[in-house]
Design an enzyme around this catalytic site. Sequence first.
Site, PDB file in Angstrom:
ATOM      1  N   SER A   1       5.100  -0.190   2.443  1.00  0.00           N
ATOM      2  CA  SER A   1       4.667  -0.556   1.139  1.00  0.00           C
ATOM      3  C   SER A   1       4.423   0.570   0.297  1.00  0.00           C
ATOM      4  O   SER A   1       4.169   1.771   0.472  1.00  0.00           O
ATOM      5  CB  SER A   1       3.258  -1.008   1.356  1.00  0.00           C
ATOM      6  N   GLY A   2       5.416   0.544  -1.016  1.00  0.00           N
ATOM      7  CA  GLY A   2       5.282   1.408  -2.201  1.00  0.00           C
ATOM      8  C   GLY A   2       3.827   1.941  -2.332  1.00  0.00           C
ATOM      9  O   GLY A   2       3.792   3.111  -3.119  1.00  0.00           O
TER      10      GLY A   2
ATOM     11  N   ARG B   1      -4.258  -5.209 -10.189  1.00  0.00           N
ATOM     12  CA  ARG B   1      -5.746  -4.553 -10.133  1.00  0.00           C
ATOM     13  C   ARG B   1      -5.696  -3.395 -10.729  1.00  0.00           C
ATOM     14  O   ARG B   1      -7.014  -2.575 -11.110  1.00  0.00           O
ATOM     15  CB  ARG B   1      -6.126  -4.611  -8.734  1.00  0.00           C
TER      16      ARG B   1
ATOM     17  N   SER C   1       0.442  47.293 -34.532  1.00  0.00           N
ATOM     18  CA  SER C   1      -0.288  46.116 -34.648  1.00  0.00           C
ATOM     19  C   SER C   1       0.204  45.430 -35.855  1.00  0.00           C
ATOM     20  O   SER C   1       0.649  46.119 -37.082  1.00  0.00           O
ATOM     21  CB  SER C   1      -1.734  46.457 -34.831  1.00  0.00           C
TER      22      SER C   1
ATOM     23  N   GLY D   1       6.129  -5.007  -7.163  1.00  0.00           N
ATOM     24  CA  GLY D   1       4.915  -5.686  -7.568  1.00  0.00           C
ATOM     25  C   GLY D   1       4.351  -5.029  -8.930  1.00  0.00           C
ATOM     26  O   GLY D   1       4.539  -3.973  -9.191  1.00  0.00           O
TER      27      GLY D   1
HETATM   28  C1  UD1 Z   1      -0.637  -6.858   1.445  1.00  0.00           C
HETATM   29  C2  UD1 Z   1      -0.597  -7.662   2.406  1.00  0.00           C
HETATM   30  C3  UD1 Z   1      -1.853  -7.593   3.297  1.00  0.00           C
HETATM   31  C4  UD1 Z   1      -2.195  -5.999   3.918  1.00  0.00           C
HETATM   32  C5  UD1 Z   1      -2.041  -5.088   2.625  1.00  0.00           C
HETATM   33  C6  UD1 Z   1      -2.007  -3.709   3.024  1.00  0.00           C
HETATM   34  C7  UD1 Z   1       0.610  -9.591   2.001  1.00  0.00           C
HETATM   35  C8  UD1 Z   1       0.741 -10.997   1.416  1.00  0.00           C
HETATM   36  N1  UD1 Z   1      -0.444  -9.083   2.083  1.00  0.00           N
HETATM   37  O1  UD1 Z   1      -1.629  -7.115   0.634  1.00  0.00           O
HETATM   38  O2  UD1 Z   1      -2.299  -8.430   4.550  1.00  0.00           O
HETATM   39  O3  UD1 Z   1      -3.377  -5.843   4.495  1.00  0.00           O
HETATM   40  O4  UD1 Z   1      -0.902  -5.345   1.955  1.00  0.00           O
HETATM   41  O5  UD1 Z   1      -1.863  -2.688   2.012  1.00  0.00           O
HETATM   42  O6  UD1 Z   1       1.776  -9.102   2.070  1.00  0.00           O
HETATM   43  N2  UD1 Z   1       5.447  -6.329  -3.722  1.00  0.00           N
HETATM   44  C9  UD1 Z   1       6.928  -6.688  -3.787  1.00  0.00           C
HETATM   45  N3  UD1 Z   1       7.169  -7.979  -4.347  1.00  0.00           N
HETATM   46  C10 UD1 Z   1       6.213  -8.945  -4.712  1.00  0.00           C
HETATM   47  C11 UD1 Z   1       4.892  -8.623  -4.344  1.00  0.00           C
HETATM   48  C12 UD1 Z   1       4.400  -7.375  -3.993  1.00  0.00           C
HETATM   49  O7  UD1 Z   1       7.776  -6.055  -3.728  1.00  0.00           O
HETATM   50  O8  UD1 Z   1       6.655 -10.357  -4.937  1.00  0.00           O
HETATM   51  C13 UD1 Z   1       5.068  -5.124  -3.330  1.00  0.00           C
HETATM   52  C14 UD1 Z   1       4.062  -4.455  -3.848  1.00  0.00           C
HETATM   53  O9  UD1 Z   1       4.572  -3.719  -5.106  1.00  0.00           O
HETATM   54  C15 UD1 Z   1       3.267  -3.603  -3.006  1.00  0.00           C
HETATM   55  C16 UD1 Z   1       3.377  -4.332  -1.621  1.00  0.00           C
HETATM   56  O10 UD1 Z   1       4.554  -5.139  -1.735  1.00  0.00           O
HETATM   57  O11 UD1 Z   1       4.079  -2.401  -2.968  1.00  0.00           O
HETATM   58  C17 UD1 Z   1       2.268  -5.060  -1.235  1.00  0.00           C
HETATM   59  O12 UD1 Z   1       1.953  -6.066  -2.377  1.00  0.00           O
HETATM   60  P1  UD1 Z   1       0.466  -5.980  -2.866  1.00  0.00           P
HETATM   61  O13 UD1 Z   1       0.234  -7.049  -3.869  1.00  0.00           O
HETATM   62  O14 UD1 Z   1      -0.423  -4.786  -3.059  1.00  0.00           O
HETATM   63  O15 UD1 Z   1      -0.507  -6.650  -1.335  1.00  0.00           O
HETATM   64  P2  UD1 Z   1      -1.606  -6.628  -1.066  1.00  0.00           P
HETATM   65  O16 UD1 Z   1      -2.495  -7.871  -1.751  1.00  0.00           O
HETATM   66  O17 UD1 Z   1      -2.208  -5.405  -1.007  1.00  0.00           O
HETATM   67 CA    CA Z   2      -1.366  -3.386  -1.907  1.00  0.00          CA
END
Ligand code: UD1
Ligand code: CA
Length: 490
Positions: free
Chosen positions: A123-124, A37, A433, A33
């Site tokens: 999650s990263g 934000r 010096s 992602g």
């Molecule tokens: C997500 C969860 C949410 C949870 C939260 C916890 C979903 C829809 N929602 O929301 O329920 O409470 O994490 O932290 O999953 N990513 C990809 N590919 C994409 C989109 C995202 O690899 O197409 C990766 C992002 O880099 C990130 C992770 O997935 O590391 C989570 O994505 P993010 O957009 O941050 O999800 P949240 O809105 O935080």
């Molecule tokens: Ca997130």
Amino acid sequence: MGCLVLTQMSKAASAKPAKNKRSTFAIVILAAGKGTRLKSRHPKVLHEIAGKPLLAHVVAAAMQVVPAQNIFVIIGHEAEKVRSALEATGIGFVLQSEQSGTGHAMMQAREALRGFQHVLVLSGDVPLIAPATISRVRDFHIANHAAMTILTAEPLDPTGYGRVFRRVVKGKESDDVERIVEQKALRGKETERREINSGIYAFATGPLYAHIGKLGTDNPHHEYYLTDLAELLRKSKERVLALPAEDSHEVSGVNTRMELAQLDAQLRAKKARELMLAGTTIFRPDSCDIDADVEIGTDTVIEPFVQLIGKTKIGTDCRIRSYSVITNCEIGDNVLIQPGCILEDSVVRNRAQLGPYSHLRPGSDIGESAHIGNFVETKKTRLGKGSKANHLSYLGDSEIGEGVNVGAGTITCNYDGVHKHKTVIEDGAFIGSDATLVAPVRIGRGSYVGAASCITDDVPEDALAVGRGRQVTKEGWAGQRRAQIKSPSK
Ligand code: UD1
Ligand code: CA
């Protein structure tokens, strides 16, 4: 949907998978992602806390649980940057060229996960996850024969997270999950729900890939949400379970710069606590920045406002005084670093003293009991045992022996505009010096260099070299001059 599994390049990747049943577990880390934000031009997962990218924290935790070749990071936004930052670990990478949601990300991992019975999804951007928690999710998932296990938490402020709704049996909430609802889709009383989805899951790969194709994009972002699988699997009579985290801090996500700062502070506080418990004094831990990999020996004192960065290692009984910044250095025992020193990629040996305001640039090696003082800059320079350069000097590309005295203001002229040249000062030499030593040049053992000399030729052992204009003294000159200024006609 196209899927590309990028090869694993490092040596670790070519090692054979561990031969136990746990090796049927893979770990996928979602990191494709953009992190809108954060309002950044750089990939979110490469933003650092405690001196290390968010993703590196997650990878390090994952590597404690499964071998590197069972770990796959989904990359997409700035994929090459993310990959090169983590390549050395030997993990695998899967490209998600369009970021159409967390569900879509898992669709891309299908090929990579062939042959694995289970997958843990991390999650990263959830960097504080502990290896013990990952193992706990895995063991719970296996023991309960679940298709999907969701690690949940109840943080003080659940805003922004997806909420987990459990099945209610006889008025009581069970472990079975009904569905996950994203923040934006919460309606009415649902907004009061405190239990959040951590974004960390275990899946049995069979049901995961049997049902993932049913995900839709009917949501405000028009993305495939991995979270929708909870309801899909449940409706297909698969087991979907919630497992509450023991420590809700561990599953905090980073979506904003404020959260980045909070997690950084949290990790650094933890690091300082660990060091204090192991015998290091840190007087104002909240004012110090100490990176995760820093090592410090017992009875060393860290004063307020000190930064210890990267792979810095400090011995026992040292004192690091305020406003010093030390990056990737090895410091021995009983070393005193006075306020305001900047040290980088250097070695400081036992009982040496630095500062105030010394600057050690990369490749400096300060010997046992040696002194580097006020406003002295060193680069690629070795200073032998007991040698001193206490004031206002530049020592670059130099080899300085033992018991040498480098006088105030001494400069090594190491650069001719094209090449760098070496200065050698042998044991016991005394540099007066304000000497300028024009490299390449060698000052012999036990020799003297007169103050303010410009030395262009080698000085033999035990010699005196003076390289300056002779002093001219004109007696009475100043008085005559003053008289002339008062009455110019005379
Ligand atoms: C997500 C969860 C949410 C949870 C939260 C916890 C979903 C829809 N929602 O929301 O329920 O409470 O994490 O932290 O999953 N990513 C990809 N590919 C994409 C989109 C995202 O690899 O197409 C990766 C992002 O880099 C990130 C992770 O997935 O590391 C989570 O994505 P993010 O957009 O941050 O999800 P949240 O809105 O935080
Ligand atoms: Ca997130």
